[in-house]
Scaffold this motif. Sequence first.
Motif, PDB file in Angstrom:
ATOM      1  N   ALA A 119       0.833  -1.204   0.000  1.00 22.53           N
ATOM      2  CA  ALA A 119       0.000   0.000   0.000  1.00 22.53           C
ATOM      3  C   ALA A 119       0.865   1.250   0.000  1.00 22.53           C
ATOM      4  O   ALA A 119       0.487   2.280  -0.576  1.00 22.53           O
ATOM      5  CB  ALA A 119      -0.930  -0.012   1.217  1.00 22.53           C
ATOM      6  N   ASP A 120       2.029   1.201   0.634  1.00 27.13           N
ATOM      7  CA  ASP A 120       2.933   2.352   0.644  1.00 27.13           C
ATOM      8  C   ASP A 120       3.335   2.721  -0.779  1.00 27.13           C
ATOM      9  O   ASP A 120       3.401   3.896  -1.133  1.00 27.13           O
ATOM     10  CB  ASP A 120       4.186   2.044   1.465  1.00 27.13           C
ATOM     11  CG  ASP A 120       3.864   1.731   2.914  1.00 27.13           C
ATOM     12  OD1 ASP A 120       2.821   2.207   3.395  1.00 27.13           O
ATOM     13  OD2 ASP A 120       4.649   1.017   3.557  1.00 27.13           O
ATOM     14  N   ASN A 121       3.649   1.712  -1.606  1.00 25.74           N
ATOM     15  CA  ASN A 121       3.992   1.981  -3.000  1.00 25.74           C
ATOM     16  C   ASN A 121       2.828   2.638  -3.727  1.00 25.74           C
ATOM     17  O   ASN A 121       3.003   3.597  -4.483  1.00 25.74           O
ATOM     18  CB  ASN A 121       4.359   0.684  -3.728  1.00 25.74           C
ATOM     19  CG  ASN A 121       5.633   0.050  -3.203  1.00 25.74           C
ATOM     20  OD1 ASN A 121       5.667  -1.144  -2.987  1.00 25.74           O
ATOM     21  ND2 ASN A 121       6.667   0.844  -3.012  1.00 25.74           N
ATOM     22  N   LEU A 122       1.633   2.115  -3.517  1.00 23.88           N
ATOM     23  CA  LEU A 122       0.465   2.618  -4.234  1.00 23.88           C
ATOM     24  C   LEU A 122       0.106   4.034  -3.814  1.00 23.88           C
ATOM     25  O   LEU A 122      -0.337   4.846  -4.617  1.00 23.88           O
ATOM     26  CB  LEU A 122      -0.734   1.691  -4.000  1.00 23.88           C
ATOM     27  CG  LEU A 122      -0.593   0.267  -4.532  1.00 23.88           C
ATOM     28  CD1 LEU A 122      -1.837  -0.539  -4.182  1.00 23.88           C
ATOM     29  CD2 LEU A 122      -0.377   0.260  -6.035  1.00 23.88           C
ATOM     30  N   GLU A 123       0.314   4.367  -2.552  1.00 25.26           N
ATOM     31  CA  GLU A 123      -0.082   5.680  -2.052  1.00 25.26           C
ATOM     32  C   GLU A 123       0.913   6.763  -2.411  1.00 25.26           C
ATOM     33  O   GLU A 123       0.541   7.885  -2.719  1.00 25.26           O
ATOM     34  CB  GLU A 123      -0.241   5.636  -0.541  1.00 25.26           C
ATOM     35  CG  GLU A 123      -1.468   4.878  -0.080  1.00 25.26           C
ATOM     36  CD  GLU A 123      -1.606   4.920   1.428  1.00 25.26           C
ATOM     37  OE1 GLU A 123      -2.606   5.480   1.889  1.00 25.26           O
ATOM     38  OE2 GLU A 123      -0.723   4.408   2.115  1.00 25.26           O
ATOM     39  N   ASP A 124       2.211   6.440  -2.361  1.00 26.30           N
ATOM     40  CA  ASP A 124       3.209   7.500  -2.383  1.00 26.30           C
ATOM     41  C   ASP A 124       4.163   7.491  -3.576  1.00 26.30           C
ATOM     42  O   ASP A 124       4.478   8.529  -4.122  1.00 26.30           O
ATOM     43  CB  ASP A 124       4.065   7.452  -1.100  1.00 26.30           C
ATOM     44  CG  ASP A 124       3.225   7.610   0.144  1.00 26.30           C
ATOM     45  OD1 ASP A 124       3.507   6.917   1.130  1.00 26.30           O
ATOM     46  OD2 ASP A 124       2.286   8.419   0.117  1.00 26.30           O
ATOM     47  N   ARG A 125       4.621   6.301  -3.990  1.00 29.22           N
ATOM     48  CA  ARG A 125       5.774   6.261  -4.869  1.00 29.22           C
ATOM     49  C   ARG A 125       5.538   6.901  -6.231  1.00 29.22           C
ATOM     50  O   ARG A 125       6.379   7.613  -6.735  1.00 29.22           O
ATOM     51  CB  ARG A 125       6.231   4.814  -5.079  1.00 29.22           C
ATOM     52  CG  ARG A 125       7.511   4.486  -4.360  1.00 29.22           C
ATOM     53  CD  ARG A 125       7.986   3.095  -4.676  1.00 29.22           C
ATOM     54  NE  ARG A 125       8.774   3.052  -5.876  1.00 29.22           N
ATOM     55  CZ  ARG A 125       9.049   1.938  -6.531  1.00 29.22           C
ATOM     56  NH1 ARG A 125       8.542   0.805  -6.128  1.00 29.22           N
ATOM     57  NH2 ARG A 125       9.798   1.957  -7.594  1.00 29.22           N
ATOM     58  N   PRO A 128      -4.052   8.469  -6.684  1.00 27.60           N
ATOM     59  CA  PRO A 128      -4.189   8.263  -8.120  1.00 27.60           C
ATOM     60  C   PRO A 128      -3.096   7.357  -8.672  1.00 27.60           C
ATOM     61  O   PRO A 128      -3.194   6.866  -9.783  1.00 27.60           O
ATOM     62  CB  PRO A 128      -4.044   9.687  -8.685  1.00 27.60           C
ATOM     63  CG  PRO A 128      -3.177  10.379  -7.694  1.00 27.60           C
ATOM     64  CD  PRO A 128      -3.555   9.805  -6.347  1.00 27.60           C
ATOM     65  N   SER A 129      -2.041   7.138  -7.889  1.00 28.79           N
ATOM     66  CA  SER A 129      -0.894   6.380  -8.387  1.00 28.79           C
ATOM     67  C   SER A 129      -1.192   4.897  -8.554  1.00 28.79           C
ATOM     68  O   SER A 129      -0.422   4.174  -9.174  1.00 28.79           O
ATOM     69  CB  SER A 129       0.283   6.551  -7.433  1.00 28.79           C
ATOM     70  OG  SER A 129      -0.088   6.235  -6.111  1.00 28.79           O
ATOM     71  N   THR A 130      -2.302   4.417  -7.990  1.00 25.21           N
ATOM     72  CA  THR A 130      -2.640   3.006  -8.179  1.00 25.21           C
ATOM     73  C   THR A 130      -2.737   2.672  -9.661  1.00 25.21           C
ATOM     74  O   THR A 130      -2.299   1.618 -10.097  1.00 25.21           O
ATOM     75  CB  THR A 130      -3.959   2.659  -7.480  1.00 25.21           C
ATOM     76  OG1 THR A 130      -4.965   3.562  -7.922  1.00 25.21           O
ATOM     77  CG2 THR A 130      -3.818   2.757  -5.977  1.00 25.21           C
ATOM     78  N   GLY A 131      -3.328   3.576 -10.427  1.00 23.12           N
ATOM     79  CA  GLY A 131      -3.445   3.339 -11.862  1.00 23.12           C
ATOM     80  C   GLY A 131      -2.117   3.424 -12.573  1.00 23.12           C
ATOM     81  O   GLY A 131      -1.838   2.653 -13.489  1.00 23.12           O
ATOM     82  N   TYR A 181     -10.481  -1.449  -8.055  1.00 24.26           N
ATOM     83  CA  TYR A 181     -11.081  -1.199  -9.368  1.00 24.26           C
ATOM     84  C   TYR A 181     -10.070  -0.535 -10.305  1.00 24.26           C
ATOM     85  O   TYR A 181      -9.920  -0.938 -11.464  1.00 24.26           O
ATOM     86  CB  TYR A 181     -12.314  -0.319  -9.202  1.00 24.26           C
ATOM     87  CG  TYR A 181     -12.979   0.028 -10.514  1.00 24.26           C
ATOM     88  CD1 TYR A 181     -13.824  -0.875 -11.152  1.00 24.26           C
ATOM     89  CD2 TYR A 181     -12.741   1.259 -11.119  1.00 24.26           C
ATOM     90  CE1 TYR A 181     -14.424  -0.568 -12.357  1.00 24.26           C
ATOM     91  CE2 TYR A 181     -13.336   1.576 -12.324  1.00 24.26           C
ATOM     92  CZ  TYR A 181     -14.174   0.656 -12.947  1.00 24.26           C
ATOM     93  OH  TYR A 181     -14.748   0.966 -14.139  1.00 24.26           O
ATOM     94  N   VAL A 182      -9.362   0.489  -9.798  1.00 21.60           N
ATOM     95  CA  VAL A 182      -8.384   1.206 -10.627  1.00 21.60           C
ATOM     96  C   VAL A 182      -7.233   0.284 -11.012  1.00 21.60           C
ATOM     97  O   VAL A 182      -6.762   0.292 -12.152  1.00 21.60           O
ATOM     98  CB  VAL A 182      -7.864   2.451  -9.883  1.00 21.60           C
ATOM     99  CG1 VAL A 182      -6.706   3.095 -10.631  1.00 21.60           C
ATOM    100  CG2 VAL A 182      -8.995   3.460  -9.701  1.00 21.60           C
ATOM    101  N   LEU A 215      -4.473  -2.654 -15.090  1.00 20.62           N
ATOM    102  CA  LEU A 215      -3.803  -3.913 -15.411  1.00 20.62           C
ATOM    103  C   LEU A 215      -4.440  -4.593 -16.619  1.00 20.62           C
ATOM    104  O   LEU A 215      -4.048  -5.676 -17.021  1.00 20.62           O
ATOM    105  CB  LEU A 215      -3.852  -4.867 -14.213  1.00 20.62           C
ATOM    106  CG  LEU A 215      -2.913  -4.550 -13.055  1.00 20.62           C
ATOM    107  CD1 LEU A 215      -3.328  -5.314 -11.807  1.00 20.62           C
ATOM    108  CD2 LEU A 215      -1.473  -4.853 -13.422  1.00 20.62           C
ATOM    109  N   ARG A 216      -5.456  -3.923 -17.188  1.00 26.56           N
ATOM    110  CA  ARG A 216      -6.165  -4.404 -18.384  1.00 26.56           C
ATOM    111  C   ARG A 216      -6.906  -5.704 -18.108  1.00 26.56           C
ATOM    112  O   ARG A 216      -6.905  -6.634 -18.903  1.00 26.56           O
ATOM    113  CB  ARG A 216      -5.204  -4.542 -19.571  1.00 26.56           C
ATOM    114  CG  ARG A 216      -4.551  -3.213 -19.921  1.00 26.56           C
ATOM    115  CD  ARG A 216      -3.365  -3.345 -20.832  1.00 26.56           C
ATOM    116  NE  ARG A 216      -2.567  -2.113 -20.753  1.00 26.56           N
ATOM    117  CZ  ARG A 216      -1.265  -2.072 -20.979  1.00 26.56           C
ATOM    118  NH1 ARG A 216      -0.607  -3.160 -21.317  1.00 26.56           N
ATOM    119  NH2 ARG A 216      -0.608  -0.939 -20.885  1.00 26.56           N
TER     120      ARG A 216
END
Length: 281
Positions: A147-153, A164-167, A253-254, A259-260
């Motif tokens: 989750a840290d990667n998805l939130e911040d990186r 928004p970085s999840t996408g 969902y995102v 990830l298609r």
Amino acid sequence: MIWARPANALRHVEKLDARVSRIVAGFAASDVFWSSGCDPRRFLTNSAGSLVVPHMLWDMSNGDVVAIDDVEVGYGGAAPGRAFSLLSELGLSDPVARGIAYSRRSLTRLGCDGRTVLQSIAHSDWPGFRLHTPTRIGTAWVLRVTADNLEDRLRPVGAPAVRPSTGRIAAMIADELDRDDLPGWARGSRIARYLPSRDAARNAGFVDRSDRNSPAPDRSRAYQLIVEQGSLQLWFELPDQQGAGGQLPRDAYVLMQNLRIPRPSGESVVADDDRLRYGYC
């Protein structure tokens, strides 16, 4: 896979009664792993399940692979110097040997004599592959995204701080999974599995624990979105555990969208479901 130090690598080649047909080298071990095309089962793993990957591999004409230990490539130091000396002893010309030893990543194909260069492509940039080497967990080969990667990186510059970085990270992973040079063992239909709670993820075994030296050593990570392609699994820890009204969380969902992996219309996650599958071919 045969491991050899520079001092005895050529003796191993002689014992195999085969020639070197291809040399894969990289500053990043992940580039060597993915560029080699080797099944991960051919590599050693440490006690944590992490792959032990050298910075140089020699493919042999008889199907064996020689892992060159104690050398590195891609900078001006002693370890690349050992790589250059060994490649020179193998019979490669000075420019080719230097190109392999001092480039960040390279792929060299040799002719029937094991010395004539048919093709040598060297790069100064790295990494060539943007995926890490997978970890063995049970019988699976796993890449984990926290989750840290998805939130911040990978948050886009100037974008609101609403994950928004999840996408963005998912689109990058999808591009890597769609590469023409992805190894055969990681190819296949893309399947997503969503587990509706962290407890469900833990019960299904999609969990790991922090390092014992971590400030929070007892904290476990549960991965609720599991993506499978071939023999590769990607585990995603979701910042939002559960969507409103039993629906997929926004992050899931995102991720699936980028990830298609299309989500069938009209489907929702209900509380007593242990997982849902979505397929992408």
